[in-house]
Design a protein around this motif. Structure first.
Motif, short mmCIF file in Angstrom:
data_model
loop_
_atom_site.label_atom_id
_atom_site.label_comp_id
_atom_site.label_asym_id
_atom_site.label_seq_id
_atom_site.Cartn_x
_atom_site.Cartn_y
_atom_site.Cartn_z
N ASN A 241 0.82 -1.21 0.00
CA ASN A 241 0.00 0.00 0.00
C ASN A 241 0.86 1.26 0.00
O ASN A 241 0.52 2.25 -0.67
CB ASN A 241 -0.94 0.00 1.21
N GLY A 244 2.23 1.50 -3.52
CA GLY A 244 1.18 1.94 -4.43
C GLY A 244 0.83 3.40 -4.23
O GLY A 244 0.64 4.14 -5.20
N LEU A 248 1.53 5.68 -7.53
CA LEU A 248 0.37 6.02 -8.36
C LEU A 248 -0.16 7.43 -8.10
O LEU A 248 0.09 8.33 -8.90
CB LEU A 248 -0.71 4.96 -8.19
#
Length: 316
Positions: A241, A244, A248
């Protein structure tokens, strides 16, 4: 003559396509921001504090972007004090403090309100551009600002009256979200200034790297214990997480956004950024089962209407 005409038309088409491509890059970059709560809320559920999450995110991005900054180090020669001030505002205000405020806002109140209030960023950006860059305000901006504030009220309080609950008001996620929107709106102005001075990759690198000392100081000052899970499964989930979140809605979104911003007017970018709250609300509905209320829809329509009119008048 025919060949010359064809070449001129081809060149004109390419010039026309650049702003169009930039617009869609801004749309894509802003849409990636909408995935931000998906990662942050999961990390908050692991009892990692907002400042710790933001610090770890910046460390990951700084490690990735350090070689890029070294490659473009010559661009930092001859920077004026105004440029250094803009970079510090961009990194300390827009990247560090604003992200902490936004993360804290997700722990209070309605997730959709926190997301939708980010559409006020262009209002703050226009005001700061007027004060710092001496840009002309759109016609009847005062009335449009009142319209946007009315939409903000509906997003924050709905159809109720908050009087007599001031102590509750200053602690809700909406106020934290407004603080983040103000800092991010100002960062748009500073980003526009620096994109004209440096390559967009350099601006992105400095935004994250310069924020590290401040974030480290905030985290140490708060003194919260680190509660990162030690088990293989939970630790892997947190790590994925964090990665990410950093890659992103963190790094990739800003690289794409700044690239698009180099050929897109701020007034047009305002409409392109509509993809941010739309994607965020959609994720909240699908993943966290949070529906948008009637008051929030009305408030969002008022804010969007004000921004649409402002963008049209800014183009004129």
């Amino acid at each position: 003559m025919g060949n010359v005409s064809i070449k001129l038309n081809s060149a004109a088409c390419k010039q026309a396509d650049r702003p169009r491509a930039g617009f869609w890059l801004v749309v894509l970059g802003a849409a990636l921001w909408g995935a931000d709560p998906l990662f942050r809320i999961i990390l908050l559920q692991e009892h990692i504090t907002p400042s710790q999450i933001v610090l770890l995110e910046h460390i990951i991005i700084a490690l990735i972007m350090a070689p890029v900054l070294w490659k473009h180090r010559s661009e930092m020669k001859g920077l004026k004090l105004s440029h250094i001030g803009a970079l510090l505002f961009l990194s300390w205000g827009g990247s560090a403090i604003a992200t902490i405020l936004f993360t804290q806002g997700l722990t209070h109140g309605d997730l959709n309100a926190v997301l939708l209030l980010q559409k006020l960023q262009p209002i703050f950006a226009i005001l700061m551009a007027r004060m710092l860059l001496k840009e002309k305000l759109p016609k009847q901006f005062g009335w449009l600002l009142v319209l946007a504030l009315a939409g903000t009220y509906l997003l924050t309080f709905g159809f109720t009256f908050p009087f007599g609950h001031v102590n509750d008001f200053v602690t809700v996620g909406s106020l934290l979200s407004l603080g983040a929107a103000a800092l991010w709106g100002g960062s748009t102005v500073m980003g526009r200034l620096m994109v004209g001075k440096m390559e967009y990759e350099t601006v992105t690198s400095l935004r994250f790297i310069l924020a590290l000392p401040l974030l480290l100081g905030i985290t140490i000052y708060q003194g919260d214990p680190w509660q990162i899970p030690t088990g293989a499964g939970p630790l892997a989930a947190v790590s994925l997480n964090l990665l990410g979140q950093a890659l992103l809605p963190g790094l990739l979104s800003l690289l794409v956004y700044y690239k698009g911003l180099t050929t897109t007017k701020a007034s047009v970018a305002t409409l392109a950024e509509l993809s941010f709250p739309m994607v965020g609300v959609l994720i909240n509905w699908i993943v966290f089962h949070q529906m948008v209320t009637v008051a929030q829809i009305c408030g969002f329509v008022l804010i969007w209407t004000a921004l649409f009119v402002i963008s049209r008048r800014s183009e004129a």
